[in-house]
Motif scaffolding. Structure first.
Motif, short mmCIF file in Angstrom:
data_model
loop_
_atom_site.label_atom_id
_atom_site.label_comp_id
_atom_site.label_asym_id
_atom_site.label_seq_id
_atom_site.Cartn_x
_atom_site.Cartn_y
_atom_site.Cartn_z
N ARG A 84 54.95 13.10 62.96
CA ARG A 84 56.19 13.56 63.61
C ARG A 84 56.66 12.53 64.64
NH1 ARG A 84 53.67 18.67 63.20
NH2 ARG A 84 52.78 18.48 65.29
N LEU A 85 55.72 11.97 65.37
CA LEU A 85 56.07 10.95 66.37
C LEU A 85 56.70 9.73 65.69
CD1 LEU A 85 55.85 10.04 69.37
CD2 LEU A 85 53.63 9.08 68.77
N TRP A 86 56.09 9.27 64.59
CA TRP A 86 56.63 8.13 63.87
C TRP A 86 58.03 8.45 63.35
CZ3 TRP A 86 51.60 8.31 60.64
CH2 TRP A 86 50.56 7.76 61.37
N THR A 87 58.21 9.65 62.82
CA THR A 87 59.51 10.04 62.29
C THR A 87 60.57 10.03 63.38
OG1 THR A 87 58.42 11.37 60.59
CG2 THR A 87 60.74 11.85 61.02
N GLU A 88 60.22 10.55 64.56
CA GLU A 88 61.16 10.55 65.67
C GLU A 88 61.57 9.13 66.04
OE1 GLU A 88 59.42 12.73 68.90
OE2 GLU A 88 59.20 14.54 67.68
N HIS A 89 60.61 8.22 66.09
CA HIS A 89 60.91 6.83 66.44
C HIS A 89 61.78 6.18 65.36
CE1 HIS A 89 58.68 6.52 70.12
NE2 HIS A 89 57.58 6.97 69.54
N LEU A 90 61.50 6.46 64.11
CA LEU A 90 62.31 5.91 63.02
C LEU A 90 63.72 6.47 63.06
CD1 LEU A 90 59.73 5.80 60.11
CD2 LEU A 90 60.68 3.87 61.38
N ASP A 91 63.86 7.74 63.40
CA ASP A 91 65.19 8.34 63.53
C ASP A 91 65.96 7.67 64.66
OD1 ASP A 91 64.65 10.05 61.44
OD2 ASP A 91 64.21 11.80 62.72
N GLN A 92 65.28 7.39 65.78
CA GLN A 92 65.93 6.70 66.90
C GLN A 92 66.38 5.30 66.48
OE1 GLN A 92 63.12 6.76 70.12
NE2 GLN A 92 63.32 8.96 70.45
#
Length: 107
Positions: A84-92
């Motif tokens: 989830r953390l990686w996904t949030e960073h990729l979304d940013q």
């Protein structure tokens, strides 16, 4: 939880699991596919078996090794918060890239 991580830390054992993901295999097949000696493969398979990542089924003199998915599901569950953390960073990053000009002339 550390045991599966310790077991999977070795790249040879990860390669073995990749082979076993396709289908159950004999020690000799694994040795041939990985171009390793049979004793070396047997040692790695023992570590995988002791770690609960594979099972072995005896058939006369042959030993069939098969992957166990349960420990991998446990690892996947442990990794979920990080995913989830990686996904949030990729979304940013995606949002940031969308605000950038498309061509050098627009800069």
């Amino acid at each position: 939880m550390s045991l599966p991580f310790d077991v999977l830390a070795d790249p040879t054992r990860r390669r073995m699991l990749e082979l076993l993901l396709e289908r159950p295999r004999l020690v000799g097949e694994i040795a041939h596919d990985l171009e390793l000696s049979q004793p070396r493969v047997s040692k790695h398979l023992r570590v995988l078996r002791d770690g609960g990542l594979v099972t072995v089924r005896a058939e006369a003199q042959r030993r069939w090794y098969q992957i166990r998915t349960e420990p991998l599901a446990d690892l996947d569950a442990w990794l979920a918060p990080y995913r989830r953390l990686w996904t949030e960073h990729l979304d940013q990053l995606e949002r940031h890239l969308e605000t950038m000009p498309d061509t050098p002339e627009e800069q």
